[in-house]
Motif scaffolding. Structure first.
Motif, short mmCIF file in Angstrom:
data_model
loop_
_atom_site.label_atom_id
_atom_site.label_comp_id
_atom_site.label_asym_id
_atom_site.label_seq_id
_atom_site.Cartn_x
_atom_site.Cartn_y
_atom_site.Cartn_z
N ARG A 134 45.62 38.92 21.27
CA ARG A 134 46.44 40.12 21.20
C ARG A 134 45.70 41.33 21.80
NH1 ARG A 134 47.71 42.39 15.36
NH2 ARG A 134 45.54 43.05 15.62
N GLU A 135 44.41 41.46 21.49
CA GLU A 135 43.62 42.57 22.01
C GLU A 135 43.44 42.45 23.53
OE1 GLU A 135 41.95 45.39 20.24
OE2 GLU A 135 43.78 44.81 19.20
N LEU A 136 43.26 41.23 24.01
CA LEU A 136 43.11 41.03 25.45
C LEU A 136 44.40 41.38 26.18
CD1 LEU A 136 41.06 40.13 27.58
CD2 LEU A 136 41.89 37.79 27.30
N ARG A 137 45.52 41.07 25.56
CA ARG A 137 46.82 41.43 26.16
C ARG A 137 46.97 42.96 26.26
NH1 ARG A 137 49.46 38.34 23.40
NH2 ARG A 137 49.78 36.67 24.92
N LYS A 138 46.54 43.66 25.25
CA LYS A 138 46.57 45.12 25.27
C LYS A 138 45.70 45.66 26.42
CE LYS A 138 47.29 45.98 20.31
NZ LYS A 138 46.68 46.57 19.09
N LEU A 139 44.54 45.07 26.60
CA LEU A 139 43.66 45.48 27.69
C LEU A 139 44.32 45.24 29.04
CD1 LEU A 139 40.90 46.34 28.90
CD2 LEU A 139 40.22 43.94 28.74
N ALA A 140 44.95 44.08 29.20
CA ALA A 140 45.62 43.76 30.46
C ALA A 140 46.71 44.77 30.77
CB ALA A 140 46.20 42.35 30.38
N GLU A 141 47.50 45.10 29.80
CA GLU A 141 48.59 46.06 30.01
C GLU A 141 48.05 47.44 30.35
OE1 GLU A 141 50.60 45.66 26.32
OE2 GLU A 141 51.64 43.80 26.89
N ALA A 142 46.97 47.86 29.67
CA ALA A 142 46.38 49.17 29.93
C ALA A 142 45.76 49.25 31.32
CB ALA A 142 45.33 49.50 28.87
N SER A 143 45.14 48.16 31.76
CA SER A 143 44.49 48.18 33.07
C SER A 143 45.49 48.37 34.20
CB SER A 143 43.69 46.90 33.28
OG SER A 143 44.54 45.77 33.41
N VAL A 149 40.47 44.17 37.43
CA VAL A 149 39.72 43.60 36.32
C VAL A 149 39.34 42.15 36.63
CG1 VAL A 149 39.79 42.95 33.88
CG2 VAL A 149 40.87 45.08 34.63
N VAL A 150 38.05 41.87 36.52
CA VAL A 150 37.55 40.50 36.61
C VAL A 150 37.20 40.05 35.20
CG1 VAL A 150 35.72 38.99 37.47
CG2 VAL A 150 36.60 40.83 38.92
N ILE A 151 37.81 38.97 34.76
CA ILE A 151 37.45 38.34 33.49
C ILE A 151 36.47 37.21 33.81
CG2 ILE A 151 38.27 37.07 31.49
CD1 ILE A 151 39.15 40.01 31.53
N ALA A 152 35.23 37.38 33.36
CA ALA A 152 34.18 36.41 33.68
C ALA A 152 33.78 35.64 32.43
CB ALA A 152 32.96 37.13 34.27
N ASN A 153 33.75 34.34 32.53
CA ASN A 153 33.49 33.47 31.39
C ASN A 153 31.99 33.18 31.25
OD1 ASN A 153 33.77 31.71 29.25
ND2 ASN A 153 34.44 29.99 30.53
N GLN A 158 47.61 32.67 30.29
CA GLN A 158 48.97 33.02 29.86
C GLN A 158 49.06 34.40 29.23
OE1 GLN A 158 51.18 29.53 28.20
NE2 GLN A 158 49.20 28.48 28.39
N ILE A 159 47.94 35.04 29.01
CA ILE A 159 47.94 36.37 28.41
C ILE A 159 48.27 37.45 29.44
CG2 ILE A 159 46.40 38.13 27.40
CD1 ILE A 159 44.93 35.81 26.00
N ASN A 170 51.96 38.49 38.75
CA ASN A 170 52.25 39.19 40.00
C ASN A 170 51.93 40.69 39.97
OD1 ASN A 170 53.37 36.77 41.16
ND2 ASN A 170 55.17 37.12 39.86
N GLN A 171 50.77 41.02 39.38
CA GLN A 171 50.36 42.41 39.31
C GLN A 171 49.31 42.77 40.35
OE1 GLN A 171 51.67 44.86 37.51
NE2 GLN A 171 53.17 43.48 36.61
N GLY A 172 48.48 41.80 40.75
CA GLY A 172 47.45 42.06 41.74
C GLY A 172 46.22 42.76 41.19
N ASN A 173 46.14 42.92 39.86
CA ASN A 173 45.01 43.62 39.25
C ASN A 173 43.93 42.69 38.71
OD1 ASN A 173 47.41 45.52 38.94
ND2 ASN A 173 45.74 46.86 38.29
N PHE A 174 44.23 41.40 38.57
CA PHE A 174 43.37 40.53 37.78
C PHE A 174 42.76 39.40 38.61
CE2 PHE A 174 46.99 41.91 35.06
CZ PHE A 174 46.28 42.88 34.35
N TYR A 175 41.51 39.04 38.19
CA TYR A 175 40.76 37.96 38.82
C TYR A 175 40.04 37.21 37.70
CZ TYR A 175 41.46 41.07 42.80
OH TYR A 175 42.02 41.90 43.74
#
Length: 306
Positions: A56-65, A72-76, A102-103, A107-112
């Motif tokens: 839920r918190e990660l989804r909030k971050l995605a929407e805010a970004s 935003v790069v999410i690195a594991n 799935q979070i 089609n936003q182009g902001n995430f990697y």
């Protein structure tokens, strides 16, 4: 071309971090004011996905970004990949990403997505496993690029020896901390080889300290001897130029998702180094991400050109 910074902390499982979108969004706003337009967020997914509110918190971050117009790069990190338990650790890696993918809005182009930071597998094993894993994940999300590096700590040298994967939607990455003698001086976790402090950048014979006695008889003694050749802009251009040429020959996109220097180095040398690496990356049109905003390599209070 994005100017990037690593927002660290959530990879440090030994500190038992709890992911907070509010705190992370606040940091994103800070780095945007400092002139950065891209962030890499190291996350220990296996650890964080056990927390009840993480998704839920990660989804909030995605929407805010998206609202903040930041990439935003999410690195594991701390993924636990190992040759000894390869089947299970790769399955865990896949399952973790299937949840995370799935979070994020489509089609936003902001995430990697950077699948596995510094995988500790043999080059052959990693090459084969990526060929199995990425197509599986792309069935879930085709619109978000995957970032892949080589083994041996995302080594540019290891990457330059690789044949690129026959995969679409892939960005290649390397980490740059050369020369290690300078960037990791005085860092306890790297051992006696980097015990010599006050090493300047660029090399200046009148400013060089005496080698620390603990470094004698270690690789640090050789690195100290060779620093005249490695501690300058020519050496940086040579190394980054090699991997840039590899990317051009193979027609692939290339990023540097980590470069930095410990706060143990003096401020002027840190500025000189970071600005020189950034300059070379820009010349080669390679997006770069400084390690890190806050932490023992942090630049939050260091004024550098970007």
């Amino acid at each position: 071309m994005p100017s990037g910074i690593n927002l660290t902390g959530y990879e440090r499982v030994w500190e038992e971090p709890v992911f907070s979108s509010r705190i992370t969004i606040k940091k994103i706003k800070e780095v945007k004011r400092a002139g950065f337009d891209a962030v890499r967020i190291p996350l220990a997914l296996s650890y964080l996905l056990k927390q009840p509110n993480f998704e839920r918190e990660l989804r909030k971050l995605a929407e805010a970004s998206i609202q903040l117009d930041v990439q935003v790069v999410i690195a594991n990190f701390n993924h636990g990949l190992s040759e000894e338990d390869l089947t299970q650790t790769m399955e865990t890696l896949s399952q973790n990403w299937e949840r995370v993918l799935q979070i994020f809005p489509a089609n936003q182009g902001n995430f990697y997505f950077e699948l596995a930071n510094e995988p500790e597998l043999s080059p052959d094993t990693w090459y084969k496993e990526v060929n199995r894993l990425v197509p599986r994940l792309q069935q879930i999300r085709k619109d978000i690029p995957f970032i892949l590096g080589a083994t041996n700590f995302n080594s540019l040298f290891e990457l330059s020896r690789m044949q690129p994967w026959s995969l679409e939607g892939v960005i290649y990455t390397f980490h740059y901390y050369e020369p290690y003698l300078f960037t990791h001086q005085g860092t306890a976790w790297t051992g006696p080889q980097n015990s010599t402090l006050d090493i300047p950048f660029p090399f200046n014979p009148s400013l060089m300290p005496k080698i620390d006695s603990r470094a004698k008889g270690t690789p640090g003694e050789v690195n100290y001897r060779d620093y005249e050749k490695t501690g300058n802009s020519i050496a940086i251009e040579d190394k980054i130029g090699q991997i840039s040429s590899w990317a051009r020959r193979n027609g692939v996109q290339l990023w540097c998702t980590e470069f930095g220097v410990t706060q143990n180095a003096d401020e002027i040398s840190r500025k000189n180094y970071l600005e020189e690496v950034q300059k070379v990356l820009i010349q080669h049109q390679i997006p770069g991400f400084v390690w890190e905003w806050e932490g023992n390599f942090g630049i939050k209070n260091l004024k550098t050109e970007k």
